[in-house]
Design a protein around this motif. Structure first.
Motif, PDB file in Angstrom:
ATOM      1  N   GLY A   1       0.793  -1.229   0.000  1.00  0.00           N
ATOM      2  CA  GLY A   1       0.000   0.000   0.000  1.00  0.00           C
ATOM      3  C   GLY A   1       0.817   1.266   0.000  1.00  0.00           C
ATOM      4  N   LEU A   2       2.105   1.213  -0.400  1.00  0.00           N
ATOM      5  CA  LEU A   2       2.948   2.411  -0.411  1.00  0.00           C
ATOM      6  C   LEU A   2       3.412   2.685  -1.833  1.00  0.00           C
ATOM      7  CD1 LEU A   2       5.244   2.029   2.729  1.00  0.00           C
ATOM      8  CD2 LEU A   2       3.358   3.627   2.415  1.00  0.00           C
ATOM      9  N   SER A   3       3.238   3.926  -2.277  1.00  0.00           N
ATOM     10  CA  SER A   3       3.759   4.329  -3.576  1.00  0.00           C
ATOM     11  C   SER A   3       5.256   4.572  -3.478  1.00  0.00           C
ATOM     12  CB  SER A   3       3.054   5.602  -4.054  1.00  0.00           C
ATOM     13  OG  SER A   3       3.341   6.682  -3.158  1.00  0.00           O
ATOM     14  N   ASP A   4       5.890   4.686  -4.656  1.00  0.00           N
ATOM     15  CA  ASP A   4       7.331   4.950  -4.660  1.00  0.00           C
ATOM     16  C   ASP A   4       7.653   6.280  -3.979  1.00  0.00           C
ATOM     17  OD1 ASP A   4       7.696   2.597  -5.961  1.00  0.00           O
ATOM     18  OD2 ASP A   4       7.909   3.489  -7.967  1.00  0.00           O
ATOM     19  N   GLN A   5       6.799   7.290  -4.208  1.00  0.00           N
ATOM     20  CA  GLN A   5       7.052   8.598  -3.596  1.00  0.00           C
ATOM     21  C   GLN A   5       6.908   8.519  -2.071  1.00  0.00           C
ATOM     22  OE1 GLN A   5       4.566  11.700  -5.153  1.00  0.00           O
ATOM     23  NE2 GLN A   5       5.568  13.326  -3.968  1.00  0.00           N
ATOM     24  N   ALA A   6       5.892   7.780  -1.602  1.00  0.00           N
ATOM     25  CA  ALA A   6       5.710   7.635  -0.154  1.00  0.00           C
ATOM     26  C   ALA A   6       6.867   6.861   0.456  1.00  0.00           C
ATOM     27  CB  ALA A   6       4.388   6.931   0.131  1.00  0.00           C
ATOM     28  N   PHE A   7       7.329   5.828  -0.269  1.00  0.00           N
ATOM     29  CA  PHE A   7       8.457   5.043   0.240  1.00  0.00           C
ATOM     30  C   PHE A   7       9.712   5.917   0.349  1.00  0.00           C
ATOM     31  CE2 PHE A   7      12.123   2.270  -0.153  1.00  0.00           C
ATOM     32  CZ  PHE A   7      11.810   1.240   0.717  1.00  0.00           C
ATOM     33  N   PHE A   8       9.930   6.756  -0.693  1.00  0.00           N
ATOM     34  CA  PHE A   8      11.102   7.634  -0.671  1.00  0.00           C
ATOM     35  C   PHE A   8      10.992   8.650   0.459  1.00  0.00           C
ATOM     36  CE2 PHE A   8      13.420  11.447  -2.114  1.00  0.00           C
ATOM     37  CZ  PHE A   8      14.685  10.903  -2.235  1.00  0.00           C
ATOM     38  N   GLY A   9       9.785   9.154   0.722  1.00  0.00           N
ATOM     39  CA  GLY A   9       9.591  10.086   1.829  1.00  0.00           C
ATOM     40  C   GLY A   9       9.907   9.446   3.171  1.00  0.00           C
ATOM     41  N   LEU A  10       9.479   8.182   3.343  1.00  0.00           N
ATOM     42  CA  LEU A  10       9.803   7.472   4.576  1.00  0.00           C
ATOM     43  C   LEU A  10      11.301   7.236   4.700  1.00  0.00           C
ATOM     44  CD1 LEU A  10       6.922   4.812   4.748  1.00  0.00           C
ATOM     45  CD2 LEU A  10       7.235   6.836   6.203  1.00  0.00           C
ATOM     46  N   PHE A  11      11.940   6.978   3.547  1.00  0.00           N
ATOM     47  CA  PHE A  11      13.391   6.761   3.580  1.00  0.00           C
ATOM     48  C   PHE A  11      14.121   8.030   4.030  1.00  0.00           C
ATOM     49  CE2 PHE A  11      17.561   6.922   1.550  1.00  0.00           C
ATOM     50  CZ  PHE A  11      18.114   5.720   1.994  1.00  0.00           C
ATOM     51  N   ILE A  12      13.722   9.175   3.481  1.00  0.00           N
ATOM     52  CA  ILE A  12      14.341  10.445   3.866  1.00  0.00           C
ATOM     53  C   ILE A  12      14.095  10.742   5.346  1.00  0.00           C
ATOM     54  CG2 ILE A  12      14.323  12.941   3.507  1.00  0.00           C
ATOM     55  CD1 ILE A  12      15.736  11.375   1.328  1.00  0.00           C
ATOM     56  N   MET A  13      12.863  10.452   5.815  1.00  0.00           N
ATOM     57  CA  MET A  13      12.562  10.673   7.227  1.00  0.00           C
ATOM     58  C   MET A  13      13.418   9.759   8.106  1.00  0.00           C
ATOM     59  SD  MET A  13       8.885  10.357   9.194  1.00  0.00           S
ATOM     60  CE  MET A  13       8.173  11.557   8.067  1.00  0.00           C
ATOM     61  N   GLY A  14      13.588   8.516   7.665  1.00  0.00           N
ATOM     62  CA  GLY A  14      14.438   7.594   8.413  1.00  0.00           C
ATOM     63  C   GLY A  14      15.886   8.055   8.445  1.00  0.00           C
ATOM     64  N   MET A  15      16.391   8.584   7.315  1.00  0.00           N
ATOM     65  CA  MET A  15      17.753   9.118   7.277  1.00  0.00           C
ATOM     66  C   MET A  15      17.904  10.272   8.258  1.00  0.00           C
ATOM     67  SD  MET A  15      19.909   7.633   5.136  1.00  0.00           S
ATOM     68  CE  MET A  15      21.061   8.928   4.713  1.00  0.00           C
ATOM     69  N   MET A  16      16.906  11.164   8.280  1.00  0.00           N
ATOM     70  CA  MET A  16      16.961  12.300   9.195  1.00  0.00           C
ATOM     71  C   MET A  16      16.953  11.822  10.655  1.00  0.00           C
ATOM     72  SD  MET A  16      14.236  15.421   9.693  1.00  0.00           S
ATOM     73  CE  MET A  16      13.109  14.288  10.518  1.00  0.00           C
ATOM     74  N   MET A  17      16.095  10.841  10.949  1.00  0.00           N
ATOM     75  CA  MET A  17      16.047  10.330  12.309  1.00  0.00           C
ATOM     76  C   MET A  17      17.370   9.657  12.689  1.00  0.00           C
ATOM     77  SD  MET A  17      12.194   8.733  12.455  1.00  0.00           S
ATOM     78  CE  MET A  17      12.524   8.026  14.073  1.00  0.00           C
ATOM     79  N   GLY A  18      17.986   8.947  11.749  1.00  0.00           N
ATOM     80  CA  GLY A  18      19.260   8.301  12.030  1.00  0.00           C
ATOM     81  C   GLY A  18      20.365   9.301  12.320  1.00  0.00           C
ATOM     82  N   VAL A  19      20.420  10.376  11.511  1.00  0.00           N
ATOM     83  CA  VAL A  19      21.451  11.394  11.719  1.00  0.00           C
ATOM     84  C   VAL A  19      21.241  12.098  13.057  1.00  0.00           C
ATOM     85  CG1 VAL A  19      22.347  13.595  10.876  1.00  0.00           C
ATOM     86  CG2 VAL A  19      21.894  11.739   9.268  1.00  0.00           C
ATOM     87  N   VAL A  20      19.982  12.471  13.348  1.00  0.00           N
ATOM     88  CA  VAL A  20      19.695  13.138  14.619  1.00  0.00           C
ATOM     89  C   VAL A  20      20.006  12.216  15.793  1.00  0.00           C
ATOM     90  CG1 VAL A  20      17.860  14.097  16.059  1.00  0.00           C
ATOM     91  CG2 VAL A  20      17.983  14.690  13.634  1.00  0.00           C
ATOM     92  N   LEU A  21      19.635  10.941  15.653  1.00  0.00           N
ATOM     93  CA  LEU A  21      19.907   9.983  16.726  1.00  0.00           C
ATOM     94  C   LEU A  21      21.406   9.827  16.945  1.00  0.00           C
ATOM     95  CD1 LEU A  21      18.607   8.010  18.711  1.00  0.00           C
ATOM     96  CD2 LEU A  21      18.749   6.252  16.937  1.00  0.00           C
ATOM     97  N   ASP A  22      22.165   9.731  15.846  1.00  0.00           N
ATOM     98  CA  ASP A  22      23.627   9.664  15.965  1.00  0.00           C
ATOM     99  C   ASP A  22      24.171  10.871  16.717  1.00  0.00           C
ATOM    100  OD1 ASP A  22      24.176   7.255  14.847  1.00  0.00           O
ATOM    101  OD2 ASP A  22      24.563   8.015  12.836  1.00  0.00           O
ATOM    102  N   ALA A  23      23.718  12.064  16.317  1.00  0.00           N
ATOM    103  CA  ALA A  23      24.240  13.289  16.926  1.00  0.00           C
ATOM    104  C   ALA A  23      23.911  13.358  18.413  1.00  0.00           C
ATOM    105  CB  ALA A  23      23.674  14.507  16.195  1.00  0.00           C
ATOM    106  N   VAL A  24      22.644  13.059  18.766  1.00  0.00           N
ATOM    107  CA  VAL A  24      22.225  13.152  20.170  1.00  0.00           C
ATOM    108  C   VAL A  24      22.988  12.144  21.028  1.00  0.00           C
ATOM    109  CG1 VAL A  24      20.295  12.794  21.753  1.00  0.00           C
ATOM    110  CG2 VAL A  24      19.958  14.075  19.633  1.00  0.00           C
ATOM    111  N   LEU A  25      23.081  10.896  20.560  1.00  0.00           N
ATOM    112  CA  LEU A  25      23.772   9.870  21.333  1.00  0.00           C
ATOM    113  C   LEU A  25      25.261  10.175  21.467  1.00  0.00           C
ATOM    114  CD1 LEU A  25      22.051   6.608  20.027  1.00  0.00           C
ATOM    115  CD2 LEU A  25      21.703   7.762  22.210  1.00  0.00           C
TER     116      LEU A  25
END
Length: 451
Positions: A170-194
């Motif tokens: 149920g996910l389009s390519d654009q929605a999947f890419f948006g989730l990927f970018i959000m995951g990248m942002m969360m990973g970078v922020v998590l790295d920085a905070v930790l």
């Protein structure tokens, strides 16, 4: 919740968090290694909780089908590893560089397994590999850091070559890419905070370790200074012993001469001279006793009240006794060893108080919670801020004479050797206060023999 339950929960949470991790440390290096291992344990708890929330949210809310059983098994292995490391901290065996390296290596392998089950190299949380590398730089030796670099690089290459694809419905390519970018942002922020959080803690541990080493070096230098002064005092005492004995003999011979019998004034002056020579001999004997020489195998037992009364009486006999007000609050008979160095310490503090306030010195003493507390107060100008800040360092004095400040320096170090401490402050109503605190057990006869 009952008090017993609260105590059990508090004890369990303290054990799981690794509280008092450095209690079993065998030295400063082991203490810092245990604190660093504790930081990795805390980080692993955060990783377990964060991964549980993320895995469940991605599987049930975003439509990704993840192998929950396999991924939860990896998390269970991390929990077991944390419990093992907590038990390791409770043991007396030192924590070495291999322990920290193994902990980081296992964390990297666990991260690789989780990434394998959730998209492999396409998972945005591959940035967490950098967290392990940077922690390796901070915590490990050079060889171990490079080993972590090679391990994480090899694990990433494995994820590129092989991974278990994630199926999303149920996910389009654009929605999947948006989730990927959000995951990248969360990973970078998590790295920085930790990184900011845990590297700051680790650096704080290192700073405490460096401060402790600096304090040990300072104490070693002070003890070396004391040894040199003790050798000088002991040598001077030996040298003075012979001329003082000669003077005593000569004055004894003069005492029998007829000229002194005919002149009572001269006879009195002669007796005064003999008294001063005897006092000098007693001082020399005290110096030798304090240096550990001329000491018999017998320990002179006394009581706390009798010992302090003796200290005060001797001080009054050789100084202006009217200036001292003595107010002990000692009930009962407390048997102790009459420690000559402690007597000299109290005399030193009283001398300093009399120099600052020639006509008003007060001394009190009491026992509280197994500690002997002796307080000396005066009505002089008080301590300067610099003197209080550098309390116990040699030549820290406002008297402006050569060698000044050694008295309080010796007081602090003698009390430290006996397990006690010295506190100094200015009184609100004017004048200075010096408090000598000493554990009563350090003057017990059995304990002194054991030493």
């Amino acid at each position: 919740m009952t008090p017993t339950a609260r105590i059990l929960i508090a004890g369990m949470s303290g054990w799981l968090s690794g509280a008092r991790a450095a209690d079993n440390a065998t030295g400063p290096a082991d203490a810092i290694a245990r604190q660093n291992m504790l930081q990795l344990i805390h980080l692993r708890w955060i990783a377990v909780v964060g991964q549980v929330v993320t895995i469940l949210a991605v599987h049930f809310s975003l439509g990704f089908h993840l192998p929950l059983a396999a991924m939860m098994l990896v998390l269970a292995a991390l929990v077991v590893l944390n419990l093992f490391n907590l038990l390791r901290l409770k043991s007396a065996r030192p924590i070495g560089p291999y322990d920290l390296f193994l902990a980081l290596a296992l964390d990297s392998l666990a991260l690789t397994a989780q990434l394998y089950f959730s998209g492999g190299a396409t998972n945005p949380f591959t940035t967490l590999y950098l967290l392990h590398v940077i922690l390796g730089v901070v915590l490990l030796e050079v060889w171990a850091t490079w080993a972590i670099v090679f391990l994480t690089s090899f694990c990433f290459l494995l994820l590129v070559a092989a991974n278990r694809p994630v199926i999303a419905t149920g996910l389009s390519d654009q929605a999947f890419f948006g989730l990927f970018i959000m995951g990248m942002m969360m990973g970078v922020v998590l790295d920085a905070v930790l990184l900011v959080t845990f590297v700051s803690r680790i650096n704080s541990n290192l700073r405490r370790h460096d401060a402790h080493l600096a304090e040990l070096r300072q104490r070693a230098a002070e003890e070396t200074h004391i040894v040199r002064m003790g050798l000088l005092a002991s040598g001077a005492a030996h040298e003075l012993g012979t001329p003082l004995a000669t003077l005593d003999v000569i004055l004894g011979d003069w005492r029998r001469m007829k000229v002194f019998a005919k002149h009572p004034e001269l006879a009195q002056e002669l007796e005064d001279m003999r008294g001063e020579v005897k006092r000098c001999k007693d001082i020399v004997t005290g110096v030798l006793l304090s240096a550990g020489e001329a000491r018999s195998n017998e320990v002179r037992a006394s009581t706390l009240r009798a010992f302090l009364d003796e200290v005060v009486d001797e001080w009054r006999a050789t100084r202006d006794g009217e200036a001292l007000t003595y107010a002990p609050d000692l009930s009962g008979v407390v048997p102790i060893v009459a420690e000559s160095t402690l007597k000299q310490v109290i005399h030193n503090v009283l001398d300093n108080a009399r120099d600052a306030s020639p006509h008003a010195v007060r001394m009190s003493a009491h026992v509280a919670d197994g500690w002997i507390v002796v307080t000396v107060e005066d009505q002089g100008p008080g301590f300067t801020a610099e003197t209080l800040e550098n309390l116990g360092t040699p030549y820290n004095s406002t008297k402006g004479r050569a060698g000044g400040g050694l008295g309080l320096f010796l007081v602090v170090n003698v009390l430290r050797k006996l397990g006690g401490e010295v506190a100094a402050a200015n009184r609100p109503e004017g004048g200075a206060r010096v408090v000598l605190s000493l554990p009563l057990a350090s003057l017990q006869i059995g304990r002194r023999h054991a030493r």
